[in-house]
Scaffold this motif. Structure first.
Motif, PDB file in Angstrom:
ATOM      1  N   LEU A 137       0.806  -1.245  -0.141  1.00  0.00           N
ATOM      2  CA  LEU A 137       0.087  -0.148   0.701  1.00  0.00           C
ATOM      3  C   LEU A 137       0.949   1.289  -0.096  1.00  0.00           C
ATOM      4  N   SER A 138       1.992   1.141   0.102  1.00  0.00           N
ATOM      5  CA  SER A 138       2.544   2.418  -0.025  1.00  0.00           C
ATOM      6  C   SER A 138       2.686   3.301  -0.479  1.00  0.00           C
ATOM      7  N   GLY A 139       3.266   2.525  -2.042  1.00  0.00           N
ATOM      8  CA  GLY A 139       3.091   3.672  -3.239  1.00  0.00           C
ATOM      9  C   GLY A 139       1.746   4.816  -2.895  1.00  0.00           C
ATOM     10  N   ALA A 140       0.443   4.006  -2.814  1.00  0.00           N
ATOM     11  CA  ALA A 140      -0.395   4.724  -2.701  1.00  0.00           C
ATOM     12  C   ALA A 140      -1.255   4.903  -1.286  1.00  0.00           C
ATOM     13  N   TRP A 141      -0.144   5.551  -0.381  1.00  0.00           N
ATOM     14  CA  TRP A 141      -1.246   5.736   0.847  1.00  0.00           C
ATOM     15  C   TRP A 141      -1.377   7.203   0.626  1.00  0.00           C
ATOM     16  N   GLU A 142      -0.769   8.342   0.571  1.00  0.00           N
ATOM     17  CA  GLU A 142      -1.233   9.081   0.017  1.00  0.00           C
ATOM     18  C   GLU A 142      -2.906   9.597   0.032  1.00  0.00           C
ATOM     19  N   GLU A 143      -2.618   8.103  -1.380  1.00  0.00           N
ATOM     20  CA  GLU A 143      -3.613   8.834  -2.737  1.00  0.00           C
ATOM     21  C   GLU A 143      -4.898   8.441  -1.527  1.00  0.00           C
ATOM     22  N   MET A 144      -5.029   8.038  -1.723  1.00  0.00           N
ATOM     23  CA  MET A 144      -5.694   6.222  -0.535  1.00  0.00           C
ATOM     24  C   MET A 144      -6.428   6.885   0.669  1.00  0.00           C
ATOM     25  N   LYS A 145      -5.494   7.711   1.577  1.00  0.00           N
ATOM     26  CA  LYS A 145      -5.518   8.600   3.237  1.00  0.00           C
ATOM     27  C   LYS A 145      -6.092   9.132   2.365  1.00  0.00           C
ATOM     28  N   GLY A 146      -6.710  10.259   1.497  1.00  0.00           N
ATOM     29  CA  GLY A 146      -6.569  11.483   0.593  1.00  0.00           C
ATOM     30  C   GLY A 146      -9.105  10.916   0.845  1.00  0.00           C
ATOM     31  N   GLY A 147      -8.660   9.896   0.526  1.00  0.00           N
ATOM     32  CA  GLY A 147     -10.196   9.634   0.273  1.00  0.00           C
ATOM     33  C   GLY A 147     -11.023   9.477   1.174  1.00  0.00           C
ATOM     34  N   TYR A 148      -9.958   9.582   2.836  1.00  0.00           N
ATOM     35  CA  TYR A 148     -10.901   9.229   4.482  1.00  0.00           C
ATOM     36  C   TYR A 148     -11.976   9.859   3.484  1.00  0.00           C
ATOM     37  N   ASP A 149     -13.281   9.396   4.227  1.00  0.00           N
ATOM     38  CA  ASP A 149     -14.484  10.003   4.731  1.00  0.00           C
ATOM     39  C   ASP A 149     -15.073   9.904   6.159  1.00  0.00           C
ATOM     40  N   ILE A 150     -14.668  10.921   7.192  1.00  0.00           N
ATOM     41  CA  ILE A 150     -15.476  10.838   8.097  1.00  0.00           C
ATOM     42  C   ILE A 150     -16.914  10.429   8.012  1.00  0.00           C
ATOM     43  N   ALA A 151     -17.803  10.910   7.227  1.00  0.00           N
ATOM     44  CA  ALA A 151     -19.474  10.517   7.940  1.00  0.00           C
ATOM     45  C   ALA A 151     -19.042   9.097   7.891  1.00  0.00           C
TER      46      ALA A 151
END
Length: 239
Positions: free
Chosen positions: A211-225
Protein backbone atom coordinates in the motif's frame (compact mmCIF):
# COMPACT_ATOMS: atom_id res chain seq x y z
CA UNK A 1 -18.35 19.46 20.81
CA UNK A 2 -16.71 18.06 23.86
CA UNK A 3 -16.75 15.25 26.36
CA UNK A 4 -19.09 15.68 29.31
CA UNK A 5 -17.37 17.91 31.85
CA UNK A 6 -16.07 16.07 34.87
CA UNK A 7 -15.50 19.12 37.07
CA UNK A 8 -18.91 20.63 37.73
CA UNK A 9 -17.41 22.97 40.28
CA UNK A 10 -15.27 24.69 37.63
CA UNK A 11 -18.20 24.99 35.26
CA UNK A 12 -20.40 26.25 38.02
CA UNK A 13 -17.95 28.99 38.83
CA UNK A 14 -17.92 30.11 35.20
CA UNK A 15 -21.72 30.21 35.09
CA UNK A 16 -21.66 32.48 38.10
CA UNK A 17 -19.64 35.09 36.31
CA UNK A 18 -21.58 38.33 36.02
CA UNK A 19 -20.19 41.27 34.16
CA UNK A 20 -16.80 39.58 34.00
CA UNK A 21 -16.61 38.71 37.72
CA UNK A 22 -17.06 35.43 39.63
CA UNK A 23 -20.26 35.24 41.64
CA UNK A 24 -20.02 36.57 45.15
CA UNK A 25 -16.81 38.49 44.50
CA UNK A 26 -17.18 42.27 44.79
CA UNK A 27 -14.87 44.83 43.39
CA UNK A 28 -13.30 47.09 45.90
CA UNK A 29 -14.10 50.76 45.76
CA UNK A 30 -11.69 53.13 44.16
CA UNK A 31 -9.96 53.11 40.80
CA UNK A 32 -11.90 51.14 38.11
CA UNK A 33 -10.23 48.00 36.73
CA UNK A 34 -7.75 48.53 33.93
CA UNK A 35 -8.83 45.45 32.03
CA UNK A 36 -12.08 43.77 31.04
CA UNK A 37 -12.87 40.07 31.16
CA UNK A 38 -13.40 40.07 27.38
CA UNK A 39 -9.85 41.32 26.86
CA UNK A 40 -8.47 38.50 28.99
CA UNK A 41 -10.46 35.83 27.15
CA UNK A 42 -9.55 37.23 23.72
CA UNK A 43 -5.84 37.18 24.58
CA UNK A 44 -6.03 33.65 25.95
CA UNK A 45 -7.77 32.46 22.79
CA UNK A 46 -5.15 34.07 20.60
CA UNK A 47 -2.32 32.45 22.52
CA UNK A 48 -3.98 29.04 22.21
CA UNK A 49 -4.51 29.54 18.49
CA UNK A 50 -0.94 30.62 17.86
CA UNK A 51 1.06 28.59 20.39
CA UNK A 52 -1.17 25.98 22.02
CA UNK A 53 -2.84 25.64 25.37
CA UNK A 54 0.45 24.97 27.19
CA UNK A 55 1.55 28.53 26.45
CA UNK A 56 -1.34 30.02 28.42
CA UNK A 57 -0.59 31.17 31.94
CA UNK A 58 -2.01 33.86 34.16
CA UNK A 59 1.33 35.65 34.08
CA UNK A 60 1.55 35.48 30.27
CA UNK A 61 -2.01 36.72 29.75
CA UNK A 62 -1.51 39.53 32.27
CA UNK A 63 1.58 40.69 30.42
CA UNK A 64 -0.27 40.63 27.08
CA UNK A 65 -3.10 42.82 28.38
CA UNK A 66 -0.75 45.15 30.21
CA UNK A 67 -1.74 44.28 33.75
CA UNK A 68 -0.40 42.36 36.73
CA UNK A 69 -1.31 38.71 37.37
CA UNK A 70 -3.20 39.81 40.48
CA UNK A 71 -5.43 42.02 38.33
CA UNK A 72 -6.59 38.94 36.42
CA UNK A 73 -7.86 37.37 39.62
CA UNK A 74 -10.54 40.06 39.80
CA UNK A 75 -12.06 38.33 36.76
CA UNK A 76 -11.03 34.65 36.89
CA UNK A 77 -10.00 32.45 39.77
CA UNK A 78 -7.35 30.39 37.99
CA UNK A 79 -6.10 29.09 34.65
CA UNK A 80 -8.80 26.40 34.46
CA UNK A 81 -11.54 29.00 34.75
CA UNK A 82 -9.81 31.13 32.14
CA UNK A 83 -9.65 28.20 29.72
CA UNK A 84 -13.28 27.41 30.43
CA UNK A 85 -14.21 30.96 29.48
CA UNK A 86 -12.36 30.65 26.17
CA UNK A 87 -14.84 27.92 25.24
CA UNK A 88 -17.96 29.75 26.34
CA UNK A 89 -20.34 30.53 23.50
CA UNK A 90 -18.30 28.84 20.78
CA UNK A 91 -20.86 26.08 20.11
CA UNK A 92 -23.73 28.58 19.97
CA UNK A 93 -22.14 30.28 16.95
CA UNK A 94 -22.86 27.18 14.86
CA UNK A 95 -26.49 26.37 14.01
CA UNK A 96 -27.65 22.91 15.00
CA UNK A 97 -28.29 20.53 12.12
CA UNK A 98 -31.78 19.31 11.30
CA UNK A 99 -32.11 15.85 12.82
CA UNK A 100 -34.23 13.02 11.40
CA UNK A 101 -36.59 10.82 13.39
CA UNK A 102 -34.45 7.67 13.16
CA UNK A 103 -32.22 7.55 16.28
CA UNK A 104 -29.33 5.84 14.50
CA UNK A 105 -29.23 8.61 11.91
CA UNK A 106 -29.53 11.23 14.66
CA UNK A 107 -26.36 9.85 16.27
CA UNK A 108 -24.44 9.92 13.01
CA UNK A 109 -25.52 13.42 11.94
CA UNK A 110 -24.71 14.79 15.39
CA UNK A 111 -21.28 13.13 15.39
CA UNK A 112 -20.47 14.49 11.92
CA UNK A 113 -21.63 17.95 13.04
CA UNK A 114 -19.32 17.75 16.06
CA UNK A 115 -16.38 16.97 13.76
CA UNK A 116 -17.34 19.75 11.34
CA UNK A 117 -17.54 22.57 13.88
CA UNK A 118 -14.31 21.56 15.60
CA UNK A 119 -12.59 21.50 12.20
CA UNK A 120 -13.44 25.19 11.90
CA UNK A 121 -12.22 26.13 15.39
CA UNK A 122 -9.48 23.56 15.75
CA UNK A 123 -7.77 25.45 18.61
CA UNK A 124 -10.65 24.30 20.80
CA UNK A 125 -9.39 20.72 20.75
CA UNK A 126 -6.29 21.86 22.67
CA UNK A 127 -8.54 22.94 25.54
CA UNK A 128 -10.76 19.88 25.25
CA UNK A 129 -7.69 17.66 25.44
CA UNK A 130 -7.51 18.56 29.14
CA UNK A 131 -10.53 16.29 29.52
CA UNK A 132 -12.74 18.16 31.97
CA UNK A 133 -13.45 21.53 30.37
CA UNK A 134 -16.24 22.12 27.90
CA UNK A 135 -18.71 24.69 26.59
CA UNK A 136 -22.10 24.21 28.25
CA UNK A 137 -23.78 25.20 24.99
CA UNK A 138 -22.17 22.12 23.42
CA UNK A 139 -23.63 19.64 25.87
CA UNK A 140 -26.63 19.09 23.61
CA UNK A 141 -24.27 16.94 21.51
CA UNK A 142 -23.54 14.21 24.09
CA UNK A 143 -27.15 14.54 25.28
CA UNK A 144 -28.42 13.81 21.78
CA UNK A 145 -26.02 10.95 21.11
CA UNK A 146 -26.65 9.26 24.47
CA UNK A 147 -30.42 9.68 24.26
CA UNK A 148 -30.52 8.35 20.70
CA UNK A 149 -28.30 5.42 21.61
CA UNK A 150 -30.70 4.49 24.42
CA UNK A 151 -33.58 4.78 21.93
CA UNK A 152 -31.69 2.29 19.75
CA UNK A 153 -31.68 -0.23 22.60
CA UNK A 154 -28.43 0.41 24.46
CA UNK A 155 -28.37 0.62 28.22
CA UNK A 156 -27.52 4.03 29.70
CA UNK A 157 -24.01 2.78 30.49
CA UNK A 158 -23.54 1.40 26.97
CA UNK A 159 -24.86 4.67 25.53
CA UNK A 160 -22.37 6.68 27.56
CA UNK A 161 -19.51 4.44 26.40
CA UNK A 162 -20.77 4.72 22.82
CA UNK A 163 -20.62 8.50 23.06
CA UNK A 164 -17.10 8.34 24.46
CA UNK A 165 -16.00 6.07 21.62
CA UNK A 166 -17.47 8.43 19.02
CA UNK A 167 -15.73 11.35 20.71
CA UNK A 168 -12.39 9.49 20.66
CA UNK A 169 -12.77 8.86 16.92
CA UNK A 170 -13.67 12.50 16.21
CA UNK A 171 -10.88 13.82 18.43
CA UNK A 172 -8.28 11.50 16.88
CA UNK A 173 -9.36 12.47 13.37
CA UNK A 174 -9.01 16.15 14.25
CA UNK A 175 -5.54 15.68 15.75
CA UNK A 176 -4.26 13.99 12.61
CA UNK A 177 -6.11 16.48 10.40
CA UNK A 178 -4.12 19.26 12.06
CA UNK A 179 -0.91 17.28 11.67
CA UNK A 180 -1.59 16.87 7.95
CA UNK A 181 -2.19 20.62 7.67
CA UNK A 182 1.13 21.36 9.39
CA UNK A 183 2.97 19.04 7.02
CA UNK A 184 1.28 20.60 4.02
CA UNK A 185 2.42 24.01 5.23
CA UNK A 186 6.04 22.80 5.35
CA UNK A 187 6.65 21.08 1.99
CA UNK A 188 10.41 21.15 2.58
CA UNK A 189 10.00 18.71 5.45
CA UNK A 190 11.05 15.23 4.35
CA UNK A 191 8.38 12.60 5.07
CA UNK A 192 9.60 9.39 6.66
CA UNK A 193 6.53 7.20 6.27
CA UNK A 194 5.86 5.44 3.99
CA UNK A 195 9.03 6.46 2.17
CA UNK A 196 11.30 4.49 4.49
CA UNK A 197 9.70 1.16 3.52
CA UNK A 198 11.91 -0.82 1.14
CA UNK A 199 11.60 -4.01 -0.83
CA UNK A 200 13.35 -5.79 2.04
CA UNK A 201 10.36 -4.96 4.24
CA UNK A 202 7.90 -6.76 2.00
CA UNK A 203 8.28 -10.13 3.73
CA UNK A 204 7.66 -8.79 7.22
CA UNK A 205 5.16 -6.08 6.22
CA UNK A 206 3.48 -7.30 3.04
CA UNK A 207 0.29 -5.22 3.31
CA UNK A 208 2.01 -2.02 4.34
CA UNK A 209 4.61 -2.40 1.63
CA UNK A 210 1.98 -3.07 -1.01
CA UNK A 211 0.00 0.00 0.00
CA UNK A 212 2.94 2.34 0.49
CA UNK A 213 2.97 3.65 -3.07
CA UNK A 214 -0.68 4.68 -2.96
CA UNK A 215 -0.83 5.49 0.75
CA UNK A 216 -1.21 9.27 0.44
CA UNK A 217 -3.74 9.01 -2.38
CA UNK A 218 -5.86 6.52 -0.46
CA UNK A 219 -5.59 8.55 2.71
CA UNK A 220 -6.94 11.54 0.82
CA UNK A 221 -10.13 9.60 0.15
CA UNK A 222 -10.89 9.14 3.85
CA UNK A 223 -14.52 10.07 4.52
CA UNK A 224 -15.16 10.82 8.19
CA UNK A 225 -18.95 10.49 7.80
CA UNK A 226 -18.61 7.07 6.22
CA UNK A 227 -16.22 5.86 8.92
CA UNK A 228 -18.32 7.27 11.74
CA UNK A 229 -21.30 5.47 10.24
CA UNK A 230 -19.41 2.18 10.51
CA UNK A 231 -18.46 2.99 14.11
CA UNK A 232 -22.06 3.82 15.02
CA UNK A 233 -23.34 0.61 13.44
CA UNK A 234 -20.78 -1.42 15.35
CA UNK A 235 -21.66 0.26 18.65
CA UNK A 236 -25.39 -0.25 18.17
CA UNK A 237 -24.90 -3.92 17.28
CA UNK A 238 -24.14 -4.61 20.94
CA UNK A 239 -27.76 -4.14 22.01
Amino acid sequence: MAPVAEKPSSEGRAEGMTEGMPEGRKRTAGRPPRIAAEQIVDVARRIIQEEGVEAVSMRRVAKEVGATPMALYHHVRDKDELLLLTLRGMAATFPRPALPADPRDRILITAVHMHAILSEVDWVIDVLSLGDLTDKDALWIPEEIIDSAIACGLTPEQALHAYRTIWYVVYGALVFQRADARRAAAPERRPFFPAFLTEEDADALPRMSALSGAWEEMKGGYDIAEQLGAVVDGLLARK
